[in-house]
Write an enzyme that holds these catalytic residues in place. Sequence first.
Site, mmCIF file in Angstrom:
data_model
loop_
_atom_site.group_PDB
_atom_site.id
_atom_site.type_symbol
_atom_site.label_atom_id
_atom_site.label_comp_id
_atom_site.label_asym_id
_atom_site.label_seq_id
_atom_site.Cartn_x
_atom_site.Cartn_y
_atom_site.Cartn_z
ATOM 1 N N VAL A 165 0.834 -1.203 0.000
ATOM 2 C CA VAL A 165 0.000 0.000 0.000
ATOM 3 C C VAL A 165 0.868 1.252 0.000
ATOM 4 C CG1 VAL A 165 -1.815 1.244 1.226
ATOM 5 C CG2 VAL A 165 -1.865 -1.250 1.130
ATOM 6 N N TYR A 166 1.973 1.216 0.723
ATOM 7 C CA TYR A 166 2.925 2.333 0.706
ATOM 8 C C TYR A 166 3.413 2.593 -0.712
ATOM 9 C CZ TYR A 166 7.521 4.589 1.353
ATOM 10 O OH TYR A 166 8.622 5.398 1.265
#
Length: 272
Positions: free
Chosen positions: A152-153
């Site tokens: 997700v980062y």
Amino acid sequence: MGWFEERGGLAGTVALVTGGAGGLGRAIATDLAANGVRLAIIDRDREALDDLRHTDSLRHHGDARDPDALAALFKATEERWGRLDTLVNVVGGTFRAPFLDTTPKGWDALLRTNLLHVLHACALAVPRMRAGGSIVNITTIEAHRAAPGFAVYAAAKAAVEQFARTLAVEVAPNGIRVNNVAPDFVPTPRLAALSAGDDALSDPVGVRAAIPMGRVGGVTDVSGCVVFLASALSGFLTGTTLHPDGGTHASAGWFNWPDSGWANHVPLDHLR
């Protein structure tokens, strides 16, 4: 006045830096100030803010992820100097976990930390850059390659990159430039805590294998790129990304294995 000062045109300009009190942000703020830039900084670390030595600066203790706190700093900057020339979005962060071990709450936190505050800051900055300006986002090499454990980062940072390209085109007629700086491994206290010293880049041999230039990055490798992008020297550069990464983006999975040389796979003698 030297060549850089004359061509760069930074003296007397105003820059707002999110997360500008520690690590990369501190180096960026320090180098901008050294070139005569007046600074507005927001950071959650009060002690680091108090320790800054920039004389002509605004320092707000607050969270850049809070739209109200961000808006307050932009308003104070306009009231004090009546202009904004540069915005540097530094705030970011992550944690290591396989995607299936994360939750919607964690996804929201990562998006707020790495993407949404960038949108807020740019929405506040563009109308204030009446004479043109420069927006610089600190992203990461993980926006350009797979990042297992940081899905997700990496997605959020890739979103910042694409947002910057599109915004750059939209605001180009107004003389506003939007660019990114995407470093790889630059040891800072926060990054050291994330890795806990248990990865190959904590060892000189691992560094030489993974980074073509054979060394880790320094904070000034990144801040130098930001100073360039804030200055008039990059006046015709927009919608792009600088990679102060020692060549890791270019090498794209090739490693300089000890005693074996360059290969994009693990040599057999390293598997025995």
